[in-house]
Scaffold this motif. Structure first.
Motif, PDB file in Angstrom:
ATOM      1  N   ALA A  29       0.775  -1.243   0.000  1.00 14.18           N
ATOM      2  CA  ALA A  29       0.000   0.000   0.000  1.00 14.18           C
ATOM      3  C   ALA A  29       0.804   1.290   0.000  1.00 14.18           C
ATOM      4  O   ALA A  29       0.303   2.305   0.464  1.00 14.18           O
ATOM      5  N   VAL A  30       2.029   1.294  -0.508  1.00  7.74           N
ATOM      6  CA  VAL A  30       2.750   2.562  -0.613  1.00  7.74           C
ATOM      7  C   VAL A  30       2.035   3.403  -1.660  1.00  7.74           C
ATOM      8  O   VAL A  30       1.873   2.991  -2.806  1.00  7.74           O
ATOM      9  N   SER A  31       1.561   4.576  -1.252  1.00  5.08           N
ATOM     10  CA  SER A  31       0.771   5.412  -2.148  1.00  5.08           C
ATOM     11  C   SER A  31       1.534   6.622  -2.676  1.00  5.08           C
ATOM     12  O   SER A  31       1.088   7.257  -3.613  1.00  5.08           O
ATOM     13  N   LYS A  32       2.681   6.920  -2.073  1.00  2.00           N
ATOM     14  CA  LYS A  32       3.435   8.096  -2.512  1.00  2.00           C
ATOM     15  C   LYS A  32       4.920   7.899  -2.225  1.00  2.00           C
ATOM     16  O   LYS A  32       5.295   7.426  -1.154  1.00  2.00           O
ATOM     17  N   VAL A  33       5.742   8.273  -3.186  1.00  2.70           N
ATOM     18  CA  VAL A  33       7.200   8.283  -3.040  1.00  2.70           C
ATOM     19  C   VAL A  33       7.656   9.682  -3.438  1.00  2.70           C
ATOM     20  O   VAL A  33       7.265  10.190  -4.491  1.00  2.70           O
ATOM     21  N   SER A  34       8.459  10.312  -2.586  1.00  5.91           N
ATOM     22  CA  SER A  34       8.948  11.658  -2.915  1.00  5.91           C
ATOM     23  C   SER A  34       9.877  11.596  -4.123  1.00  5.91           C
ATOM     24  O   SER A  34      10.339  10.528  -4.526  1.00  5.91           O
ATOM     25  N   ALA A  35      10.169  12.748  -4.689  1.00  2.00           N
ATOM     26  CA  ALA A  35      11.070  12.825  -5.831  1.00  2.00           C
ATOM     27  C   ALA A  35      12.469  12.352  -5.425  1.00  2.00           C
ATOM     28  O   ALA A  35      12.919  12.592  -4.305  1.00  2.00           O
ATOM     29  N   LEU A  36      13.138  11.659  -6.331  1.00  3.96           N
ATOM     30  CA  LEU A  36      14.507  11.217  -6.092  1.00  3.96           C
ATOM     31  C   LEU A  36      15.435  12.296  -6.633  1.00  3.96           C
ATOM     32  O   LEU A  36      15.417  12.609  -7.820  1.00  3.96           O
ATOM     33  N   THR A  37      16.238  12.870  -5.734  1.00  5.82           N
ATOM     34  CA  THR A  37      17.050  14.027  -6.098  1.00  5.82           C
ATOM     35  C   THR A  37      18.502  13.810  -5.686  1.00  5.82           C
ATOM     36  O   THR A  37      18.768  13.356  -4.578  1.00  5.82           O
ATOM     37  N   GLY A  60      31.572  16.705  -3.797  1.00  3.16           N
ATOM     38  CA  GLY A  60      30.779  15.552  -3.389  1.00  3.16           C
ATOM     39  C   GLY A  60      29.356  15.575  -3.915  1.00  3.16           C
ATOM     40  O   GLY A  60      28.770  16.626  -4.138  1.00  3.16           O
ATOM     41  N   THR A  61      28.807  14.386  -4.114  1.00  2.12           N
ATOM     42  CA  THR A  61      27.417  14.238  -4.535  1.00  2.12           C
ATOM     43  C   THR A  61      26.553  14.040  -3.306  1.00  2.12           C
ATOM     44  O   THR A  61      26.902  13.273  -2.406  1.00  2.12           O
ATOM     45  N   LYS A  62      25.413  14.720  -3.275  1.00  5.84           N
ATOM     46  CA  LYS A  62      24.492  14.627  -2.147  1.00  5.84           C
ATOM     47  C   LYS A  62      23.167  14.053  -2.639  1.00  5.84           C
ATOM     48  O   LYS A  62      22.639  14.494  -3.658  1.00  5.84           O
ATOM     49  N   TYR A  63      22.651  13.081  -1.896  1.00  4.50           N
ATOM     50  CA  TYR A  63      21.361  12.474  -2.204  1.00  4.50           C
ATOM     51  C   TYR A  63      20.360  12.910  -1.148  1.00  4.50           C
ATOM     52  O   TYR A  63      20.596  12.734   0.042  1.00  4.50           O
ATOM     53  N   GLU A  64      19.261  13.488  -1.591  1.00  5.08           N
ATOM     54  CA  GLU A  64      18.225  13.968  -0.666  1.00  5.08           C
ATOM     55  C   GLU A  64      17.464  12.787  -0.068  1.00  5.08           C
ATOM     56  O   GLU A  64      17.355  11.734  -0.697  1.00  5.08           O
ATOM     57  N   PRO A  65      16.918  12.951   1.141  1.00  5.39           N
ATOM     58  CA  PRO A  65      16.114  11.887   1.743  1.00  5.39           C
ATOM     59  C   PRO A  65      14.904  11.545   0.872  1.00  5.39           C
ATOM     60  O   PRO A  65      14.378  12.395   0.156  1.00  5.39           O
ATOM     61  N   ILE A  66      14.495  10.303   0.947  1.00  4.50           N
ATOM     62  CA  ILE A  66      13.333   9.804   0.200  1.00  4.50           C
ATOM     63  C   ILE A  66      12.222   9.536   1.204  1.00  4.50           C
ATOM     64  O   ILE A  66      12.459   8.954   2.259  1.00  4.50           O
ATOM     65  N   THR A  67      11.020   9.960   0.880  1.00  3.83           N
ATOM     66  CA  THR A  67       9.879   9.767   1.774  1.00  3.83           C
ATOM     67  C   THR A  67       8.902   8.786   1.142  1.00  3.83           C
ATOM     68  O   THR A  67       8.535   8.946  -0.026  1.00  3.83           O
ATOM     69  N   LEU A  68       8.499   7.782   1.911  1.00  2.21           N
ATOM     70  CA  LEU A  68       7.460   6.842   1.501  1.00  2.21           C
ATOM     71  C   LEU A  68       6.231   7.090   2.349  1.00  2.21           C
ATOM     72  O   LEU A  68       6.340   7.270   3.562  1.00  2.21           O
ATOM     73  N   GLU A  69       5.057   7.090   1.727  1.00  2.00           N
ATOM     74  CA  GLU A  69       3.807   7.284   2.460  1.00  2.00           C
ATOM     75  C   GLU A  69       2.844   6.169   2.109  1.00  2.00           C
ATOM     76  O   GLU A  69       2.811   5.699   0.971  1.00  2.00           O
ATOM     77  N   ARG A  70       2.066   5.781   3.091  1.00  2.00           N
ATOM     78  CA  ARG A  70       1.013   4.798   2.877  1.00  2.00           C
ATOM     79  C   ARG A  70      -0.026   4.936   3.972  1.00  2.00           C
ATOM     80  O   ARG A  70       0.246   5.507   5.035  1.00  2.00           O
ATOM     81  N   GLY A  71      -1.197   4.408   3.727  1.00  2.00           N
ATOM     82  CA  GLY A  71      -2.228   4.408   4.750  1.00  2.00           C
ATOM     83  C   GLY A  71      -1.818   3.513   5.906  1.00  2.00           C
ATOM     84  O   GLY A  71      -1.190   2.476   5.702  1.00  2.00           O
ATOM     85  N   THR A 148       4.231   7.728   7.485  1.00  2.00           N
ATOM     86  CA  THR A 148       5.292   8.314   6.674  1.00  2.00           C
ATOM     87  C   THR A 148       6.646   7.831   7.162  1.00  2.00           C
ATOM     88  O   THR A 148       6.927   7.848   8.354  1.00  2.00           O
ATOM     89  N   LEU A 149       7.496   7.400   6.215  1.00  2.00           N
ATOM     90  CA  LEU A 149       8.841   6.934   6.523  1.00  2.00           C
ATOM     91  C   LEU A 149       9.826   7.747   5.693  1.00  2.00           C
ATOM     92  O   LEU A 149       9.733   7.775   4.469  1.00  2.00           O
ATOM     93  N   GLU A 150      10.752   8.442   6.373  1.00  2.00           N
ATOM     94  CA  GLU A 150      11.792   9.206   5.682  1.00  2.00           C
ATOM     95  C   GLU A 150      13.082   8.401   5.706  1.00  2.00           C
ATOM     96  O   GLU A 150      13.513   7.946   6.762  1.00  2.00           O
ATOM     97  N   LEU A 151      13.694   8.254   4.530  1.00  2.00           N
ATOM     98  CA  LEU A 151      14.880   7.402   4.388  1.00  2.00           C
ATOM     99  C   LEU A 151      16.085   8.207   3.933  1.00  2.00           C
ATOM    100  O   LEU A 151      16.008   8.947   2.942  1.00  2.00           O
ATOM    101  N   GLN A 152      17.191   8.063   4.642  1.00  2.00           N
ATOM    102  CA  GLN A 152      18.476   8.563   4.173  1.00  2.00           C
ATOM    103  C   GLN A 152      19.018   7.508   3.210  1.00  2.00           C
ATOM    104  O   GLN A 152      18.713   6.325   3.348  1.00  2.00           O
TER     105      GLN A 152
END
Length: 168
Positions: A29-37, A60-71, A148-152
């Motif tokens: 049921a993951v309904s939303k994934v933030s933009a991968l930047t 250096g290259t920096k990767y922004e956190p990714i957010t997953l959302e679900r009910g 909501t889960l925020e991932l480094q």
């Protein structure tokens, strides 16, 4: 002057046809994934003898956190992963702790309207840094409770699969 434009012979992929997979299982049921930047830091630099121009060097290259959302559901995957990070911190790397066992790779699969997998994004060494288990509750709102889960993460790769023939 005549301007000849080449039109697309296929439609772009929709942003609602995707699945999230880790540990070889699809996450429910993951309904939303933030933009991968990702971004590359630029460092100004002046060369000797060429002081009128400031050059830019990639750093250096920096990767922004990714957010997953679900009910909010009975699936404990988000909470269990966050608990692994908490036990790692509490354990202080004792003999019973595996170093960095809370990091994992996962994939986001994108599908065409005909349900063919067309894109796979692989994310590396991700770990949860923030978890919202239950949002603000309001008896007057008719909304779904969202977890909501925020991932480094330490990077990602994109694999473009063959286009579906129907889309050409």
């Amino acid at each position: 002057m005549v301007f000849n434009a080449k039109s697309l012979t296929y439609d772009p992929y929709r942003n609602f046809k995707f699945l999230v997979k880790w540990d070889n299982e699809y996450i429910a049921a993951v309904s939303k994934v933030s933009a991968l930047t990702k971004s590359v830091e630029a460092k100004p630099w002046r060369a000797g003898g060429l002081n009128t121009t400031v050059l830019q060097l990639p750093m250096g290259t920096k990767y922004e956190p990714i957010t997953l959302e679900r009910g909010v559901s009975a699936d404990p995957a988000f909470i269990a992963w966050m608990n692994r990070v908490n036990s790692y911190q509490a354990g202080g790397l004792t003999g019973s702790e595996s170093f960095h066992d809370f990091r994992k790779d996962f994939q986001i699969e994108v599908y065409s309207l005909t349900n063919e997998k067309v894109l796979v994004v692989s994310i590396y060494n991700a770990w949860p840094s923030k978890l919202i288990v239950l949002p603000e509750l309001n008896a007057n709102a008719g909304e779904v409770a969202i977890e909501t889960l925020e991932l480094q993460n330490e990077g990602f790769t994109v694999e473009r699969l063959a286009y579906a023939p129907e889309e050409r």
